[in-house]
Structures are given as structure tokens and as C-alpha cells.
Design a protein around this motif. Structure first.
Motif, PDB file in Angstrom:
ATOM      1  N   SER A 108      17.047 -19.632  30.006  1.00  0.00           N
ATOM      2  CA  SER A 108      17.309 -18.269  29.558  1.00  0.00           C
ATOM      3  C   SER A 108      18.788 -17.930  29.770  1.00  0.00           C
ATOM      4  CB  SER A 108      16.423 -17.277  30.314  1.00  0.00           C
ATOM      5  OG  SER A 108      16.777 -17.234  31.668  1.00  0.00           O
ATOM      6  N   SER A 109      19.242 -16.956  29.054  1.00  0.00           N
ATOM      7  CA  SER A 109      20.662 -16.585  29.113  1.00  0.00           C
ATOM      8  C   SER A 109      21.074 -16.172  30.516  1.00  0.00           C
ATOM      9  CB  SER A 109      20.938 -15.430  28.156  1.00  0.00           C
ATOM     10  OG  SER A 109      20.659 -15.807  26.849  1.00  0.00           O
ATOM     11  N   GLU A 110      20.217 -15.440  31.204  1.00  0.00           N
ATOM     12  CA  GLU A 110      20.541 -14.974  32.550  1.00  0.00           C
ATOM     13  C   GLU A 110      20.767 -16.133  33.507  1.00  0.00           C
ATOM     14  OE1 GLU A 110      17.855 -14.022  30.843  1.00  0.00           O
ATOM     15  OE2 GLU A 110      17.949 -11.848  30.595  1.00  0.00           O
TER      16      GLU A 110
ATOM     17  N   ASN B   1      19.762  -7.536  25.083  1.00  0.00           N
ATOM     18  CA  ASN B   1      19.049  -6.898  26.182  1.00  0.00           C
ATOM     19  C   ASN B   1      20.062  -6.252  27.122  1.00  0.00           C
ATOM     20  OD1 ASN B   1      17.234  -6.151  28.113  1.00  0.00           O
ATOM     21  ND2 ASN B   1      16.252  -8.151  28.280  1.00  0.00           N
ATOM     22  N   SER B   2      20.379  -5.001  26.877  1.00  0.00           N
ATOM     23  CA  SER B   2      21.447  -4.344  27.629  1.00  0.00           C
ATOM     24  C   SER B   2      21.065  -4.072  29.080  1.00  0.00           C
ATOM     25  CB  SER B   2      21.866  -3.049  26.943  1.00  0.00           C
ATOM     26  OG  SER B   2      20.773  -2.156  26.889  1.00  0.00           O
ATOM     27  N   THR B   3      19.777  -3.894  29.377  1.00  0.00           N
ATOM     28  CA  THR B   3      19.388  -3.648  30.767  1.00  0.00           C
ATOM     29  C   THR B   3      19.590  -4.897  31.618  1.00  0.00           C
ATOM     30  OG1 THR B   3      17.083  -4.156  30.232  1.00  0.00           O
ATOM     31  CG2 THR B   3      17.737  -1.856  30.158  1.00  0.00           C
ATOM     32  N   ASN B   4      19.203  -6.055  31.092  1.00  0.00           N
ATOM     33  CA  ASN B   4      19.430  -7.303  31.829  1.00  0.00           C
ATOM     34  C   ASN B   4      20.918  -7.622  31.921  1.00  0.00           C
ATOM     35  OD1 ASN B   4      16.759  -7.664  32.272  1.00  0.00           O
ATOM     36  ND2 ASN B   4      16.512  -9.424  30.930  1.00  0.00           N
TER      37      ASN B   4
ATOM     38  N   GLU C 145      25.986  -6.748  37.713  1.00  0.00           N
ATOM     39  CA  GLU C 145      25.948  -6.200  39.065  1.00  0.00           C
ATOM     40  C   GLU C 145      25.549  -7.261  40.085  1.00  0.00           C
ATOM     41  OE1 GLU C 145      23.122  -2.975  41.064  1.00  0.00           O
ATOM     42  OE2 GLU C 145      24.260  -2.231  39.340  1.00  0.00           O
ATOM     43  N   LYS C 146      24.554  -8.057  39.727  1.00  0.00           N
ATOM     44  CA  LYS C 146      24.016  -9.063  40.656  1.00  0.00           C
ATOM     45  C   LYS C 146      25.031 -10.169  40.967  1.00  0.00           C
ATOM     46  CE  LYS C 146      20.101 -11.080  42.275  1.00  0.00           C
ATOM     47  NZ  LYS C 146      19.764 -10.469  43.527  1.00  0.00           N
TER      48      LYS C 146
END
Length: 89
Positions: A24-26, A74-77, A83-84
């Protein structure tokens, strides 16, 4: 000369969406960020290492493209991952 082995599980354990998530991108952004931080630390000791510097540029560009994609889909992720991982954008 030893090569540092990144412990990828610790890097993305909070960001993965399921147990075997590595694509996944994250997760990709988290792994790239860890590699970028390692290389920037490497350059404080080895200022004349120009070949690795081109690799660093490639990693930064790839992370930028993934961040742009994530911000559109996905702007929330996107905000969560900035931040993370303590990335400024």
C-alpha cells in the motif's frame, strides 16, 4: 564496510492495512522515509559519496510521487502519514 539492514516491521506496523500489507502507498512511503533518513545520516560521515546521492534523489522523487497520489486519493491517510512520519510537505 557493513550495510545497515532496515527493520521494516517496526517502520510500518501502525500503517499497514492488513497482516501481510507491504504494497500500500502508506507502507511504501514509510519504508522510503526510513531509507532516506538512513542515507542522510550516511552523508554526514561520507560527504564525497556522489553515487549514493543520486540514489537518494531517486528515493525522494519516488516518495514525492507516492505522497501526491495519496493526497489525491485519500486525504485523511495523507495527513495521518505526514504527522506520523514527521514529514513536512
Amino acid at each position: 564496510m557493513t550495510k545497515k539492514i532496515l527493520n521494516k516491521e517496526n517502520v510500518y506496523k501502525d500503517l499497514k492495512q492488513h497482516a501481510k500489507d507491504v504494497g500500500s502507498s502508506e507502507v511504501q512511503i514509510a519504508i522510503l522515509t526510513e531509507r532516506i533518513r538512513y542515507l542522510t545520516e550516511h552523508f554526514t560521515k561520507n560527504k564525497k559519496d556522489k553515487h549514493s546521492y543520486t540514489g537518494l534523489t531517486t528515493l525522494v522523487n519516488r516518495r514525492k510521487k507516492l505522497l501526491d497520489y495519496l493526497s489525491k486519493t485519500n486525504s485523511t491517510n495523507y495527513k495521518k502519514i505526514l504527522e506520523k512520519l514527521n514529514i513536512r510537505k
